[in-house]
Design a protein around this motif. Sequence first.
Motif, PDB file in Angstrom:
ATOM      1  N   ALA A  56       0.351   4.150 -12.835  1.00 46.24           N
ATOM      2  CA  ALA A  56       1.329   5.193 -12.512  1.00 46.24           C
ATOM      3  C   ALA A  56       2.742   4.719 -12.839  1.00 46.24           C
ATOM      4  CB  ALA A  56       1.222   5.572 -11.031  1.00 46.24           C
ATOM      5  N   ALA A  57       3.043   3.469 -12.484  1.00 51.40           N
ATOM      6  CA  ALA A  57       4.376   2.917 -12.775  1.00 51.40           C
ATOM      7  C   ALA A  57       4.617   2.908 -14.277  1.00 51.40           C
ATOM      8  CB  ALA A  57       4.489   1.504 -12.205  1.00 51.40           C
ATOM      9  N   TRP A  58       3.626   2.471 -15.046  1.00 45.59           N
ATOM     10  CA  TRP A  58       3.781   2.429 -16.504  1.00 45.59           C
ATOM     11  C   TRP A  58       4.053   3.821 -17.065  1.00 45.59           C
ATOM     12  CZ3 TRP A  58       0.626   4.763 -20.187  1.00 45.59           C
ATOM     13  CH2 TRP A  58       0.980   4.475 -21.517  1.00 45.59           C
ATOM     14  N   MET A  59       3.348   4.837 -16.538  1.00 47.66           N
ATOM     15  CA  MET A  59       3.561   6.192 -17.040  1.00 47.66           C
ATOM     16  C   MET A  59       4.984   6.672 -16.736  1.00 47.66           C
ATOM     17  SD  MET A  59       1.613   9.777 -16.312  1.00 47.66           S
ATOM     18  CE  MET A  59       2.867  10.338 -15.178  1.00 47.66           C
ATOM     19  N   VAL A  60       5.466   6.373 -15.542  1.00 41.63           N
ATOM     20  CA  VAL A  60       6.843   6.744 -15.187  1.00 41.63           C
ATOM     21  C   VAL A  60       7.824   6.070 -16.147  1.00 41.63           C
ATOM     22  CG1 VAL A  60       8.645   6.487 -13.426  1.00 41.63           C
ATOM     23  CG2 VAL A  60       6.341   7.246 -12.758  1.00 41.63           C
ATOM     24  N   ILE A  61       7.592   4.802 -16.445  1.00 43.78           N
ATOM     25  CA  ILE A  61       8.462   4.068 -17.374  1.00 43.78           C
ATOM     26  C   ILE A  61       8.388   4.695 -18.763  1.00 43.78           C
ATOM     27  CG2 ILE A  61       8.822   1.842 -18.540  1.00 43.78           C
ATOM     28  CD1 ILE A  61       7.524   0.625 -15.879  1.00 43.78           C
ATOM     29  N   GLN A  62       7.190   4.977 -19.228  1.00 41.16           N
ATOM     30  CA  GLN A  62       6.976   5.551 -20.556  1.00 41.16           C
ATOM     31  C   GLN A  62       7.674   6.899 -20.702  1.00 41.16           C
ATOM     32  OE1 GLN A  62       5.590   3.808 -22.866  1.00 41.16           O
ATOM     33  NE2 GLN A  62       4.380   5.020 -24.266  1.00 41.16           N
ATOM     34  N   HIS A  63       7.803   7.629 -19.603  1.00 44.49           N
ATOM     35  CA  HIS A  63       8.412   8.950 -19.634  1.00 44.49           C
ATOM     36  C   HIS A  63       9.910   8.926 -19.329  1.00 44.49           C
ATOM     37  CE1 HIS A  63       4.342  11.220 -18.982  1.00 44.49           C
ATOM     38  NE2 HIS A  63       4.386  10.541 -20.104  1.00 44.49           N
ATOM     39  N   ALA A  64      10.455   7.761 -19.024  1.00 42.68           N
ATOM     40  CA  ALA A  64      11.885   7.653 -18.671  1.00 42.68           C
ATOM     41  C   ALA A  64      12.743   7.543 -19.928  1.00 42.68           C
ATOM     42  CB  ALA A  64      12.099   6.447 -17.752  1.00 42.68           C
ATOM     43  N   ALA A 124      12.333   7.722 -12.476  1.00 43.89           N
ATOM     44  CA  ALA A 124      12.808   6.417 -12.963  1.00 43.89           C
ATOM     45  C   ALA A 124      13.719   5.749 -11.941  1.00 43.89           C
ATOM     46  CB  ALA A 124      13.532   6.586 -14.292  1.00 43.89           C
ATOM     47  N   GLU A 125      14.575   6.529 -11.311  1.00 44.22           N
ATOM     48  CA  GLU A 125      15.485   5.960 -10.310  1.00 44.22           C
ATOM     49  C   GLU A 125      14.703   5.413  -9.118  1.00 44.22           C
ATOM     50  OE1 GLU A 125      18.224   9.142  -9.534  1.00 44.22           O
ATOM     51  OE2 GLU A 125      19.145   8.950 -11.525  1.00 44.22           O
ATOM     52  N   ILE A 126      13.697   6.156  -8.671  1.00 45.23           N
ATOM     53  CA  ILE A 126      12.876   5.703  -7.538  1.00 45.23           C
ATOM     54  C   ILE A 126      12.117   4.436  -7.923  1.00 45.23           C
ATOM     55  CG2 ILE A 126      10.885   6.281  -6.083  1.00 45.23           C
ATOM     56  CD1 ILE A 126      11.882   9.257  -6.261  1.00 45.23           C
ATOM     57  N   LEU A 127      11.510   4.439  -9.105  1.00 41.50           N
ATOM     58  CA  LEU A 127      10.744   3.266  -9.536  1.00 41.50           C
ATOM     59  C   LEU A 127      11.664   2.061  -9.750  1.00 41.50           C
ATOM     60  CD1 LEU A 127       8.061   1.993 -10.273  1.00 41.50           C
ATOM     61  CD2 LEU A 127       8.356   2.843 -12.606  1.00 41.50           C
ATOM     62  N   ASN A 128      12.846   2.285 -10.262  1.00 38.83           N
ATOM     63  CA  ASN A 128      13.787   1.179 -10.464  1.00 38.83           C
ATOM     64  C   ASN A 128      14.123   0.512  -9.132  1.00 38.83           C
ATOM     65  OD1 ASN A 128      15.433  -0.421 -12.230  1.00 38.83           O
ATOM     66  ND2 ASN A 128      17.219   0.637 -11.403  1.00 38.83           N
ATOM     67  N   GLU A 129      14.299   1.308  -8.080  1.00 35.81           N
ATOM     68  CA  GLU A 129      14.554   0.751  -6.743  1.00 35.81           C
ATOM     69  C   GLU A 129      13.363  -0.082  -6.274  1.00 35.81           C
ATOM     70  OE1 GLU A 129      15.506   4.007  -4.149  1.00 35.81           O
ATOM     71  OE2 GLU A 129      17.359   4.486  -5.224  1.00 35.81           O
ATOM     72  N   ILE A 130      12.157   0.405  -6.544  1.00 39.29           N
ATOM     73  CA  ILE A 130      10.953  -0.341  -6.162  1.00 39.29           C
ATOM     74  C   ILE A 130      10.908  -1.673  -6.906  1.00 39.29           C
ATOM     75  CG2 ILE A 130       8.421  -0.365  -6.353  1.00 39.29           C
ATOM     76  CD1 ILE A 130       8.527   2.719  -5.825  1.00 39.29           C
ATOM     77  N   LYS A 146       0.834  -1.215   0.000  1.00 28.87           N
ATOM     78  CA  LYS A 146       0.000   0.000   0.000  1.00 28.87           C
ATOM     79  C   LYS A 146       0.863   1.257   0.000  1.00 28.87           C
ATOM     80  CE  LYS A 146      -4.513  -1.198   1.810  1.00 28.87           C
ATOM     81  NZ  LYS A 146      -5.507  -0.997   2.881  1.00 28.87           N
ATOM     82  N   SER A 147       1.904   1.278   0.832  1.00 29.61           N
ATOM     83  CA  SER A 147       2.753   2.467   0.879  1.00 29.61           C
ATOM     84  C   SER A 147       3.562   2.604  -0.409  1.00 29.61           C
ATOM     85  CB  SER A 147       3.684   2.431   2.096  1.00 29.61           C
ATOM     86  OG  SER A 147       4.621   1.378   1.971  1.00 29.61           O
ATOM     87  N   ILE A 148       3.953   1.471  -1.001  1.00 30.28           N
ATOM     88  CA  ILE A 148       4.665   1.502  -2.285  1.00 30.28           C
ATOM     89  C   ILE A 148       3.747   2.047  -3.378  1.00 30.28           C
ATOM     90  CG2 ILE A 148       5.654   0.025  -4.090  1.00 30.28           C
ATOM     91  CD1 ILE A 148       6.783  -1.712  -1.779  1.00 30.28           C
ATOM     92  N   ALA A 149       2.487   1.607  -3.347  1.00 28.59           N
ATOM     93  CA  ALA A 149       1.508   2.084  -4.337  1.00 28.59           C
ATOM     94  C   ALA A 149       1.336   3.593  -4.228  1.00 28.59           C
ATOM     95  CB  ALA A 149       0.176   1.380  -4.135  1.00 28.59           C
ATOM     96  N   LYS A 150       1.224   4.102  -3.001  1.00 29.18           N
ATOM     97  CA  LYS A 150       1.054   5.545  -2.801  1.00 29.18           C
ATOM     98  C   LYS A 150       2.266   6.305  -3.331  1.00 29.18           C
ATOM     99  CE  LYS A 150      -2.040   5.355   1.174  1.00 29.18           C
ATOM    100  NZ  LYS A 150      -2.152   5.519   2.640  1.00 29.18           N
ATOM    101  N   LYS A 151       3.449   5.743  -3.128  1.00 31.83           N
ATOM    102  CA  LYS A 151       4.677   6.388  -3.597  1.00 31.83           C
ATOM    103  C   LYS A 151       4.675   6.496  -5.122  1.00 31.83           C
ATOM    104  CE  LYS A 151       9.443   5.974  -2.231  1.00 31.83           C
ATOM    105  NZ  LYS A 151      10.514   5.076  -1.775  1.00 31.83           N
ATOM    106  N   MET A 152       4.258   5.422  -5.810  1.00 30.10           N
ATOM    107  CA  MET A 152       4.234   5.444  -7.276  1.00 30.10           C
ATOM    108  C   MET A 152       3.196   6.432  -7.800  1.00 30.10           C
ATOM    109  SD  MET A 152       4.990   1.524  -8.448  1.00 30.10           S
ATOM    110  CE  MET A 152       3.639   0.807  -7.570  1.00 30.10           C
ATOM    111  N   ILE A 153       2.075   6.520  -7.125  1.00 23.33           N
ATOM    112  CA  ILE A 153       1.033   7.467  -7.536  1.00 23.33           C
ATOM    113  C   ILE A 153       1.536   8.904  -7.354  1.00 23.33           C
ATOM    114  CG2 ILE A 153      -1.278   8.338  -6.974  1.00 23.33           C
ATOM    115  CD1 ILE A 153      -1.964   5.320  -6.313  1.00 23.33           C
ATOM    116  N   ARG A 154       2.315   9.153  -6.296  1.00 25.19           N
ATOM    117  CA  ARG A 154       2.901  10.490  -6.096  1.00 25.19           C
ATOM    118  C   ARG A 154       3.864  10.840  -7.234  1.00 25.19           C
ATOM    119  NH1 ARG A 154       3.014   9.034  -0.556  1.00 25.19           N
ATOM    120  NH2 ARG A 154       5.219   8.465  -0.684  1.00 25.19           N
ATOM    121  N   LEU A 155       4.633   9.855  -7.703  1.00 25.84           N
ATOM    122  CA  LEU A 155       5.545  10.088  -8.837  1.00 25.84           C
ATOM    123  C   LEU A 155       4.755  10.527 -10.065  1.00 25.84           C
ATOM    124  CD1 LEU A 155       7.955   6.998  -8.603  1.00 25.84           C
ATOM    125  CD2 LEU A 155       8.292   9.271  -7.627  1.00 25.84           C
ATOM    126  N   LYS A 156       3.673   9.815 -10.338  1.00 22.41           N
ATOM    127  CA  LYS A 156       2.832  10.143 -11.501  1.00 22.41           C
ATOM    128  C   LYS A 156       2.243  11.546 -11.361  1.00 22.41           C
ATOM    129  CE  LYS A 156      -1.452   9.308 -11.568  1.00 22.41           C
ATOM    130  NZ  LYS A 156      -2.817   8.794 -11.484  1.00 22.41           N
TER     131      LYS A 156
END
Length: 199
Positions: free
Chosen positions: A71-79, A46-52, A4-14
């Motif tokens: 959200a993760a996919w969007m971060v990847i698409q924009h990296a 991208a660096e944060i998501l890569n660690e996740i 849940k906390s990981i999900a919230k972190k990815m949504i914040r990135l997006k």
Amino acid sequence: MNFKSIAKKMIRLKNADLQLRDELIRKGELGNGYHEEMQALHHKNAEILNEIIDSIGYPMAEKVGQEAADAAWMVIQHAIGKPHFMRKCLKLMEDSAPISHAERINIAYLSDRIAVFEGRPQLYGTQFDWDENGQLSPNVYDDLNQVNERRKLLGLNSLEDQTALIRSRARKENQHAPADLEQRNKEMEAWKKSVGWII
């Protein structure tokens, strides 16, 4: 593992990405090359998501929920400045099982984006850029009929309809073609070499 906390972190990135994009649109600074602030945010995300991903594996919807997976996919698409990361994520997505319909669409978009940056024809016609007429048009693809057939299998509209939608959105967002398209394309090729998309 607290997904849940990981999900919230990815949504914040997006959300940070979308907020910056909106700011650049308001200032009329979107589309004039890769904006430095946007590039820095994309790298950081991208660096944060890569660690996740190194910690939990690819964040499929079953693990983190659909919103966080999107959200993760969007971060990847924009990296786009991280070719190795984007290729790594595409492989992880393709190797995941089972793959949902939404994830198949995400794979199509990501594989097209990678193909375009590598100088190969895209298969689904998802990637667009400015053409010599000052219009947003699909990047090079292999065959219109085959592209439309592949899009249909994924439940996507035709490439012709998508082109109309993309151009309409660009007008609403007050996006304009670069003043010097040839120079911009030269700069883009140099950038692709500098980050490792092409040799």
